[in-house]
Scaffold this active site. Structure first.
Site, mmCIF file in Angstrom:
data_model
loop_
_atom_site.group_PDB
_atom_site.id
_atom_site.type_symbol
_atom_site.label_atom_id
_atom_site.label_comp_id
_atom_site.label_asym_id
_atom_site.label_seq_id
_atom_site.Cartn_x
_atom_site.Cartn_y
_atom_site.Cartn_z
ATOM 1 C CB SER A 155 -3.714 2.315 2.348
ATOM 2 O OG SER A 155 -3.879 1.834 1.042
ATOM 3 C CE LYS A 178 -3.348 -1.159 -0.659
ATOM 4 N NZ LYS A 178 -3.693 -1.930 -1.906
ATOM 5 C CG HIS A 190 4.056 -6.041 -1.531
ATOM 6 N ND1 HIS A 190 4.191 -4.730 -1.917
ATOM 7 C CD2 HIS A 190 2.777 -6.376 -1.839
ATOM 8 C CE1 HIS A 190 3.051 -4.317 -2.447
ATOM 9 N NE2 HIS A 190 2.178 -5.288 -2.417
HETATM 10 S S1 PPS Z 1 -0.556 -2.810 -3.309
HETATM 11 O O1 PPS Z 1 -1.797 -3.625 -3.229
HETATM 12 O O2 PPS Z 1 0.280 -3.001 -2.135
HETATM 13 O O3 PPS Z 1 0.183 -3.041 -4.543
HETATM 14 O O4 PPS Z 1 -1.080 -1.309 -3.285
HETATM 15 P P1 PPS Z 1 -0.238 -0.036 -3.718
HETATM 16 O O5 PPS Z 1 -0.416 0.185 -5.157
HETATM 17 O O6 PPS Z 1 1.141 -0.106 -3.173
HETATM 18 O O7 PPS Z 1 -0.936 1.127 -2.905
HETATM 19 C C1 PPS Z 1 -2.276 1.478 -3.072
HETATM 20 C C2 PPS Z 1 -2.433 2.867 -2.514
HETATM 21 O O8 PPS Z 1 -1.815 3.805 -3.406
HETATM 22 C C3 PPS Z 1 -2.815 4.731 -3.844
HETATM 23 N N1 PPS Z 1 -2.553 5.172 -5.219
HETATM 24 C C4 PPS Z 1 -2.298 6.437 -5.541
HETATM 25 N N2 PPS Z 1 -2.170 7.548 -4.787
HETATM 26 C C5 PPS Z 1 -1.936 8.705 -5.432
HETATM 27 N N3 PPS Z 1 -1.816 8.824 -6.771
HETATM 28 C C6 PPS Z 1 -1.925 7.732 -7.559
HETATM 29 N N4 PPS Z 1 -1.804 7.857 -8.877
HETATM 30 C C7 PPS Z 1 -2.175 6.469 -6.937
HETATM 31 N N5 PPS Z 1 -2.336 5.212 -7.396
HETATM 32 C C8 PPS Z 1 -2.565 4.432 -6.330
HETATM 33 C C9 PPS Z 1 -4.105 3.946 -3.732
HETATM 34 O O9 PPS Z 1 -5.227 4.776 -3.788
HETATM 35 C C10 PPS Z 1 -3.891 3.270 -2.373
HETATM 36 O O10 PPS Z 1 -3.930 4.209 -1.296
HETATM 37 P P2 PPS Z 1 -5.269 4.570 -0.470
HETATM 38 O O11 PPS Z 1 -4.790 5.446 0.658
HETATM 39 O O12 PPS Z 1 -5.858 3.286 0.017
HETATM 40 O O13 PPS Z 1 -6.156 5.308 -1.424
#
Ligand code: PPS
Length: 304
Positions: free
Chosen positions: A147, A56, A117
């Site tokens: 998240s 996340k 991860h």
């Molecule tokens: S995972 O399942 O671990 O691969 O998830 P990951 O992609 O690492 O993290 C998901 C969170 O990143 C947010 N996210 C973004 N934030 C800002 N800008 C962009 N473009 C973006 N893309 C993904 C996503 O919304 C998750 O955070 P939260 O706080 O839950 O919204």
């Protein structure tokens, strides 16, 4: 059932959520632990780029940026397939090839963009031997755990999250999948000078997307114009990715991602933790954070 895989121990499909199993002291999803030998012996190539994160932290976002850099900002080219097919999830082993990152990687030619991860000590050896570039993205722990909590509600292969206070406690004790956030971020931080690691922060990407994309671009050895970097920043904004079916995980079936519980691209903000932590939880978290991070000063920002 369509798109399902066994969960170790259950002998069934994904009707039940997976349990966690230790691999060298790190709790991982049962199927990953079961197939660990395959992960351990994964063959990396020098041109491969690894995107490593604690869950996340902005993995999907960074994947999209890197794919756009590889493709010189060409939006059509990166819309060729959903994220998890374009840039497989290394340790996500599953008998079903469409869900197995490892199986997909075996059929792809380098340079491959690989998501993981895994904490640094569990990365397959060939990644080091091949000298792959590693982009590590860290996100402040309060937003990470919030998240992760929402994600564990929606991702029906993850262990049952249970109530928030206990979930937060398990995060602080390093008992969630992929282990301790504290050890994870410190592990890569301590090695970043010696190894080929670009260490980035979600909060910086949010505040200064253009600058952080440029950093990634330079690290990967690309020279793209300011115009192209600006285009990549626009294409990877939260709103753009949320509306892009190739970047928002909408192709994952509802039997795996329960979108009634949460969207994958949920909020994408810095500071959402303020809507979840009580004052008491925050005080306890802060005290624990100071102790847990005492041996390593990483400049995390909890607000921007
Ligand atoms: S995972 O399942 O671990 O691969 O998830 P990951 O992609 O690492 O993290 C998901 C969170 O990143 C947010 N996210 C973004 N934030 C800002 N800008 C962009 N473009 C973006 N893309 C993904 C996503 O919304 C998750 O955070 P939260 O706080 O839950 O919204």
């Amino acid at each position: 059932m369509d798109g399902r895989m066994e969960c170790s121990g259950s002998g069934k499909g994904w009707e039940t959520r997976c349990s966690l199993q230790d691999v060298q002291g790190i709790p991982l999803l049962g199927p990953i632990a079961t197939h660990w030998k395959r992960v351990e012996t994964f063959k990396a190539f020098p041109e491969d780029v690894i995107i490593a994160t604690y869950p996340k932290a902005g993995t999907t976002w960074t994947q999209e940026i890197v794919d756009l850099i590889f493709n010189h900002g060409d939006a059509d080219k990166v819309r060729r397939a959903p994220t998890h097919f374009r840039m497989p999830f290394l340790e996500m082993t599953a008998p079903n090839p469409t869900l197995s990152g490892l199986t997909q990687l075996e059929t792809m030619e380098p340079p491959r963009i690989i998501k993981t991860h895994l904490p640094i000590q569990l990365l397959p050896n060939t990644i080091w031997e091949a000298g792959c570039k590693i982009i590590y993205v860290a996100r402040n722990p309060k937003d990470s755990v919030v998240s992760y909590f929402h994600f564990d509600h929606m991702n029906l292969i993850q262990p049952e999250p249970g109530p928030w206070p206990q979930y937060l406690d398990r995060f602080m004790k390093g008992k969630l999948g992929w282990g301790s956030w504290y050890d994870h971020v410190k592990g890569y931080w301590k090695e970043k000078e010696k190894k080929n690691i670009l260490y980035l922060f979600y909060e910086d990407m949010k505040e200064y997307p253009f600058r952080e994309i440029q950093k990634i671009m330079e690290f990967l050895g690309y020279q793209l114009s300011g115009e192209v970097v600006g285009k990549i920043a626009q294409l990877t904004s939260f709103a753009a990715m949320q509306g892009n079916p190739m970047a928002n995980y909408s192709s994952v079936p509802d039997t795996i991602f329960n979108r009634q519980a949460s969207q994958f691209l949920r909020k994408g903000e810095v500071g959402d933790w303020q809507n979840h932590f009580s004052a008491e939880e925050d005080a306890a978290f802060e005290a624990h954070y100071i102790t847990a991070m005492a041996d390593c000063s990483i400049p995390f920002r909890f607000l921007i």
